[in-house]
Design a protein around this motif. Structure first.
Motif, PDB file in Angstrom:
ATOM      1  N   ALA A 506       0.828  -1.201   0.000  1.00  0.00           N
ATOM      2  CA  ALA A 506       0.000   0.000   0.000  1.00  0.00           C
ATOM      3  C   ALA A 506       0.866   1.256   0.000  1.00  0.00           C
ATOM      4  O   ALA A 506       0.530   2.261  -0.643  1.00  0.00           O
ATOM      5  CB  ALA A 506      -0.935  -0.006   1.215  1.00  0.00           C
ATOM      6  N   ASP A 523      -6.691   4.399  -4.129  1.00  0.00           N
ATOM      7  CA  ASP A 523      -7.903   4.020  -4.843  1.00  0.00           C
ATOM      8  C   ASP A 523      -7.601   3.720  -6.312  1.00  0.00           C
ATOM      9  O   ASP A 523      -8.235   2.844  -6.910  1.00  0.00           O
ATOM     10  CB  ASP A 523      -8.939   5.135  -4.730  1.00  0.00           C
ATOM     11  CG  ASP A 523     -10.322   4.690  -5.160  1.00  0.00           C
ATOM     12  OD1 ASP A 523     -10.779   3.658  -4.661  1.00  0.00           O
ATOM     13  OD2 ASP A 523     -10.928   5.362  -6.009  1.00  0.00           O
ATOM     14  N   MET A 526      -4.409   0.438  -6.125  1.00  0.00           N
ATOM     15  CA  MET A 526      -4.797  -0.825  -5.484  1.00  0.00           C
ATOM     16  C   MET A 526      -6.008  -1.415  -6.203  1.00  0.00           C
ATOM     17  O   MET A 526      -6.838  -0.683  -6.734  1.00  0.00           O
ATOM     18  CB  MET A 526      -5.109  -0.596  -4.007  1.00  0.00           C
ATOM     19  CG  MET A 526      -3.885  -0.309  -3.149  1.00  0.00           C
ATOM     20  SD  MET A 526      -2.763  -1.731  -3.023  1.00  0.00           S
ATOM     21  CE  MET A 526      -3.705  -2.817  -1.963  1.00  0.00           C
ATOM     22  N   ASN A 527      -6.152  -2.737  -6.263  1.00  0.00           N
ATOM     23  CA  ASN A 527      -5.344  -3.722  -5.567  1.00  0.00           C
ATOM     24  C   ASN A 527      -4.108  -4.094  -6.392  1.00  0.00           C
ATOM     25  O   ASN A 527      -3.996  -3.738  -7.559  1.00  0.00           O
ATOM     26  CB  ASN A 527      -6.164  -4.974  -5.312  1.00  0.00           C
ATOM     27  CG  ASN A 527      -7.295  -4.731  -4.327  1.00  0.00           C
ATOM     28  OD1 ASN A 527      -7.346  -3.740  -3.606  1.00  0.00           O
ATOM     29  ND2 ASN A 527      -8.238  -5.634  -4.311  1.00  0.00           N
ATOM     30  N   ALA A 549      -4.752  -5.065   5.644  1.00  0.00           N
ATOM     31  CA  ALA A 549      -5.576  -4.357   4.664  1.00  0.00           C
ATOM     32  C   ALA A 549      -6.947  -4.032   5.256  1.00  0.00           C
ATOM     33  O   ALA A 549      -7.495  -2.938   5.045  1.00  0.00           O
ATOM     34  CB  ALA A 549      -5.715  -5.190   3.391  1.00  0.00           C
ATOM     35  N   HIS A 553      -8.352  -0.292   6.151  1.00  0.00           N
ATOM     36  CA  HIS A 553      -9.650   0.195   5.680  1.00  0.00           C
ATOM     37  C   HIS A 553     -10.460   0.781   6.837  1.00  0.00           C
ATOM     38  O   HIS A 553     -11.038   1.871   6.717  1.00  0.00           O
ATOM     39  CB  HIS A 553     -10.423  -0.937   5.004  1.00  0.00           C
ATOM     40  CG  HIS A 553     -11.864  -0.619   4.785  1.00  0.00           C
ATOM     41  ND1 HIS A 553     -12.284   0.409   3.955  1.00  0.00           N
ATOM     42  CD2 HIS A 553     -12.999  -1.167   5.296  1.00  0.00           C
ATOM     43  CE1 HIS A 553     -13.607   0.475   3.966  1.00  0.00           C
ATOM     44  NE2 HIS A 553     -14.063  -0.468   4.769  1.00  0.00           N
ATOM     45  N   LEU A 558      -7.210   2.725   3.395  1.00  0.00           N
ATOM     46  CA  LEU A 558      -7.411   1.977   2.155  1.00  0.00           C
ATOM     47  C   LEU A 558      -8.898   1.941   1.830  1.00  0.00           C
ATOM     48  O   LEU A 558      -9.726   1.911   2.740  1.00  0.00           O
ATOM     49  CB  LEU A 558      -6.880   0.534   2.280  1.00  0.00           C
ATOM     50  CG  LEU A 558      -5.372   0.310   2.145  1.00  0.00           C
ATOM     51  CD1 LEU A 558      -5.045  -1.172   2.347  1.00  0.00           C
ATOM     52  CD2 LEU A 558      -4.839   0.787   0.813  1.00  0.00           C
ATOM     53  N   LYS A 561     -12.552  -1.792  -1.347  1.00  0.00           N
ATOM     54  CA  LYS A 561     -12.214  -2.831  -2.327  1.00  0.00           C
ATOM     55  C   LYS A 561     -10.887  -3.510  -2.010  1.00  0.00           C
ATOM     56  O   LYS A 561     -10.617  -4.608  -2.507  1.00  0.00           O
ATOM     57  CB  LYS A 561     -12.132  -2.231  -3.729  1.00  0.00           C
ATOM     58  CG  LYS A 561     -10.955  -1.269  -3.910  1.00  0.00           C
ATOM     59  CD  LYS A 561     -10.796  -0.788  -5.336  1.00  0.00           C
ATOM     60  CE  LYS A 561      -9.549   0.077  -5.479  1.00  0.00           C
ATOM     61  NZ  LYS A 561      -9.315   0.529  -6.862  1.00  0.00           N
ATOM     62  N   SER A 562     -10.063  -2.866  -1.161  1.00  0.00           N
ATOM     63  CA  SER A 562      -8.723  -3.381  -0.896  1.00  0.00           C
ATOM     64  C   SER A 562      -8.634  -4.201   0.380  1.00  0.00           C
ATOM     65  O   SER A 562      -7.533  -4.493   0.859  1.00  0.00           O
ATOM     66  CB  SER A 562      -7.727  -2.215  -0.833  1.00  0.00           C
ATOM     67  OG  SER A 562      -7.689  -1.533  -2.065  1.00  0.00           O
ATOM     68  N   PRO A 565      -6.086  -7.481  -0.528  1.00  0.00           N
ATOM     69  CA  PRO A 565      -5.159  -6.609  -1.266  1.00  0.00           C
ATOM     70  C   PRO A 565      -4.572  -7.201  -2.537  1.00  0.00           C
ATOM     71  O   PRO A 565      -4.102  -6.460  -3.396  1.00  0.00           O
ATOM     72  CB  PRO A 565      -4.057  -6.348  -0.240  1.00  0.00           C
ATOM     73  CG  PRO A 565      -4.078  -7.558   0.653  1.00  0.00           C
ATOM     74  CD  PRO A 565      -5.517  -7.975   0.729  1.00  0.00           C
ATOM     75  N   ASP A 567      -5.240  -9.386  -5.838  1.00  0.00           N
ATOM     76  CA  ASP A 567      -6.261 -10.019  -6.680  1.00  0.00           C
ATOM     77  C   ASP A 567      -5.812 -11.376  -7.197  1.00  0.00           C
ATOM     78  O   ASP A 567      -6.591 -12.325  -7.244  1.00  0.00           O
ATOM     79  CB  ASP A 567      -6.602  -9.108  -7.857  1.00  0.00           C
ATOM     80  CG  ASP A 567      -7.459  -7.927  -7.435  1.00  0.00           C
ATOM     81  OD1 ASP A 567      -7.914  -7.914  -6.265  1.00  0.00           O
ATOM     82  OD2 ASP A 567      -7.667  -7.018  -8.253  1.00  0.00           O
TER      83      ASP A 567
END
Length: 846
Positions: A506, A523, A526-527, A549, A553, A558, A561-562, A565, A567
């Motif tokens: 991050a 935004d 990431m990810n 992560a 958040h 973060l 969506k992360s 972290p 995908d």
């Protein structure tokens, strides 16, 4: 004809990339982003071919995604805190900081010649105050949110390194670095509340479709969700002992109650009785890991106390303190069922406790001997007078029935527990991130003010005696309390180095910000689209990163969506090499580096002619001297050869053996490609077979693209080998061959970027091949002009014919009837039917 001089070519193009700022990543909302990241290295001082393979894989992805129009982030940093630096300082009298930064400089110098498409402007080391100062800010935010806390805990203590070890850092009961036998101690420690996220971390594994199944399974087992029964045994002298069990169905086989040496009742008894105190002190020796407890001799002490069985108040069970029971799982107390648990059985046999069988296999009434009978939960068994009325059932059915029975009767309740424990982050070391709190006699534990961050490590420390130098520093501990301003003392524990690597991904999105992250950058970037690293990090690093992560958040660092972290995750195989060994005068093995050895006819010799043994290929290890220095390879063959070989020899998820012969063959092939391109660049005139060559070119584009997309780099390279051969044999005209050679340069550019730039320029390509769009396969060119049709006679394949794809059925029938194999089978007769399936098959029925 120009020669392939890798050193000159690679230096030229690296300078061109640097001058153009080719790899600098900037946020651009108009383009799709792609974030590729390899797990960052510890700065040990040298990289090896294993590093080359790991970073080259990431580089192939980064260059390919750049060519497909993505805005690529491909950063690099250093996981720089940790014990090796302190050990080196103790050994040499130097300073961990000097050792670490010197190693970083060396490793960066070794990595840059590889031509990796890294944005070096984002580089940082976790020991930079600018990095760990933001980590301290995260800690304070976590503390305010209730995600971090302090408590007394029994920990693994390394008496040599004089620090706490996580369970995962204890190997066979010994410290992972010192090798010392680990002890159990009670210390006041800081903890992250990772266990609060157990269910979420477990359930979310089902969403990680692009992670290896084996990694998800390892994390699932580590988090360890279980459903069981919690209830209390009534003590005959008053009070009760709470227990949790995942096999409540075996309650009628209870033989004793066991409590942990760290259970409150055990501590109460040891405070009153010196004999108990001596016994439990001995039990606390050794590690707290399941493995250490499993291997340790089972030791116990009868407390003299008894409890009543919940199903029969006249049935009393003795209470024992036992060394194999952990306080931090369940309630720290169990009921022992020796017939159906091996540890309980070993304990019962040692101390002469009863062994009561509660069920038999359907076909076996043999009493339990020295091996506990533990049928799987899914296996049906015959029960012995089960209290819920079950006769024949699976273990799981009996467990569920028991929980229902206990809840209906009011003496127990069903509980879901997790194996995952809270993360103890305190370490009694100097070379780590200081924990930003102070201890004040008036105010207690007080968080440091953010404006005072970073809390820097002092440079003037010594390692002339064991323990944490921060504890004995003359001034560093002394400070003013942030709350009242009076004299206070800094926390001298530093953070577990796993913290440093749990959020670095991050930080790369805004590495120079004066906050841990910048939300706009996080935004956008990431990810991590593709994360690459070793399977050895499948549990701790990845699990801790997933927790961090979520915590980031919750504290506003973060986006939602992360919370997951990474995908996609790829775990690469190792690079292996043969070990060359001889025997010293003392009979011990002496290991020789590959460059010290000459190979002849499958045998190995030192420079003086002494023959040495060749041990089969194994993971590269400094202790075995079977490491290959990339600097040596690059100086001899060039970076592109090293890259090509580590990608081409085997699938990336498998191990690859580095051999001198393999590197030599890779170099010869690249020299051939360079020579071929040089010839084509000078060619003129018309030829024949242009369409055939271009058709093969488009098939290669398709196949290489599919290979790179699927991480099948070795398969993609196999296609490139084949197309190089096709191009070399082609008699097509100069224009078609030049087009094909430029396409070859583009397709090779993720693997061999320097050679590809050279060929691209040689053949008149515009700008850098790095910036050229990835070639697209023309679907029309992928359609074969001819098709091969099998001929079946009465269902048996007899022959095949090659015909134009659009040939009319009547013409196909004529060719089939004229085929000698069909004539021979018909033997003058006429077929009853002749069925032509266009593009597929011909059936002859006689």
């Amino acid at each position: 004809m120009s020669r392939y001089t890798a050193a000159e070519i690679e230096a030229k193009w690296q300078e061109a990339w640097d001058k153009a700022g080719s790899f600098r990543a900037e946020r651009d909302e108009t383009r799709p982003k792609y974030y590729v990241l390899e797990m960052f290295p510890y700065p040990s001082g040298r990289i090896h071919i294993g590093h080359v393979r790991n970073y080259t894989m990431g580089d192939v992805v980064a260059r390919y995604k750049r060519a497909t129009g993505h805005n690529v982030l491909h950063p690099m940093g250093w996981d720089a805190f940790g014990m090796p630096a302190e050990n080196a300082a103790m050994a040499s009298g130097g300073h961990p900081k000097d050792w670490t930064y010197s190693n970083i400089d060396d490793m960066r110098d070794q990595m840059k010649p590889l031509g990796l498409s890294i944005d070096w402007s984002r580089e940082f080391a976790t020991c930079d105050p600018e990095y760990y100062g933001q980590q301290q800010a995260l800690f304070l935010d976590f503390l305010e949110k209730g995600l971090v806390y302090r408590k007394n805990a029994v920990v693994n203590w390394d008496p040599v390194d004089m620090t706490v070890l996580a369970n995962e850092q204890v190997e066979n009961g010994r410290g992972w670095r010192s090798g010392a036998e680990v002890e159990r101690r009670e210390l006041t420690q800081w903890f992250f509340r990772i266990s609060d996220f157990s269910g979420e971390l477990l359930d979310a594994l089902d969403t990680l479709d692009d992670w290896p199944a084996k990694v998800r399974l390892m994390q699932e087992n580590w988090i360890g969700r279980s459903r069981g029964l919690q209830f209390s045994f009534e003590r005959t002298d008053g009070g009760g002992i709470e227990v949790y069990t995942t096999r409540p169905d075996t309650l009628m086989g209870a033989s004793f109650i066991g409590i942990s040496p760290d259970h409150p009742l055990a501590r109460e008894l040891e405070a009153k009785d010196p004999a108990v105190a001596r016994a439990v002190a001995a039990m606390r020796k050794g590690g707290t890991t399941e493995e250490a407890i499993e291997k340790a001799e089972k030791v116990g002490l009868d407390t003299g106390l008894t409890v009543r069985h919940p199903l029969d108040p006249n049935w009393e069970l003795p209470v024992w303190i036992a060394n194999f029971i952990l306080m931090d799982y369940g309630t720290g107390a169990i009921f022992g069922v020796p017939a159906h648990d091996q540890r309980d059985l070993d304990f019962a046999r040692k101390y002469g406790l009863p062994v009561r069988n509660t069920f038999f296999a359907l076909d076996d009434d043999t009493p339990v001997g020295d091996v506990a009978f533990i049928p799987p939960k899914t296996e049906k068994v015959r029960w012995v007078d089960h209290f819920t009325g079950i006769d024949v059932a699976t273990g799981q059915e009996a467990i569920d029935a028991t929980i229902r029975f206990a809840e209906q009767q009011g003496w127990g309740k069903g509980v879901t527990n997790y194996r995952l424990r809270d993360w103890g982050l305190s370490r009694q070391r100097y070379w780590g991130c200081p924990i930003p709190v102070v201890h004040c006699d008036a105010c207690g534990v007080v968080p440091e003010k953010k404006e005072n961050l970073p809390i820097r490590l002092p440079d003037d420390v010594s390692f002339d005696q064991p323990g944490n130098p921060l504890d004995r520093h003359p001034t560093w501990r002394d400070c003013a309390c942030p709350a009242c301003g009076n004299h206070a003392r800094r926390e001298t524990d530093t953070m577990d180095t796993f913290v440093d690597s749990s959020w670095y991904f991050a930080r790369f999105t805004a590495p120079h910000a004066d906050t841990p992250t910048v939300m706009e950058d996080a935004d956008y970037w990431m990810n991590v689209d593709q994360y690459i690293g070793g399977i050895e990090h499948a549990i701790l690093h990845l699990l801790y990163s997933r927790f961090f992560a979520r915590a980031m958040h919750l504290t506003g660092h973060l986006p939602a969506k992360s919370k997951e972290p990474f995908d996609a995750l790829f775990t690469q195989g190792m690079v292996t090499h043969a070990i060359y060994q001889s025997r010293g005068a003392d009979g011990r093995p002496v290991y020789h580096y590959p460059e010290e050895v000459t190979l002849r006819d499958g045998r190995a010799f030192l420079k003086d002619g002494t023959e040495v043994d060749i041990v089969p290929s194994a993971k590269m290890s400094k202790s075995k001297n079977n490491v290959v220095d990339p600097v040596t390879i690059i100086s001899q063959y060039g970076a592109d050869t090293a890259r090509w070989f580590v990608l081409s020899d085997s699938p990336p998820e498998r191990d690859v053996e580095w051999t001198a012969a393999g590197a030599e063959a890779a170099h010869k092939h690249l020299a051939r490609v360079h020579r071929l391109a040089s010839d084509i660049a000078q060619a003129q005139g018309e030829g024949q077979g242009d369409d055939e060559l271009l058709r093969e070119m488009h098939k290669t584009i398709r196949d290489v693209t599919l290979g790179v997309d699927a991480f099948g780099f070795n398969a993609a390279i196999a296609k490139l080998y084949a197309f190089t051969g096709t191009l070399a044999r082609s008699k097509a005209g100069a224009q078609a061959r030049q087009q094909a050679a430029r396409t070859l340069a583009q397709l090779m550019s993720p693997m061999t970027p320097h050679l590809s730039e050279e060929i691209w320029q040689m053949l008149g390509g515009t700008g850098l091949v790095l910036n050229a769009p990835w070639p697209q396969a023309d679907e029309a060119m992928l359609v074969e002009e001819n098709v091969t049709l099998p001929i079946q006679v009465n269902g048996k394949r007899r022959a095949e014919i090659s015909v134009p794809r659009d040939m009319p059925k009547q013409e196909v029938e004529k060719l089939v009837l004229a085929h000698e194999a069909v004539i021979r089978v018909l033997d003058g007769a006429q077929p009853k039917k002749l069925i032509v399936v266009p593009g597929r098959i011909v059936n002859v029925v006689i």
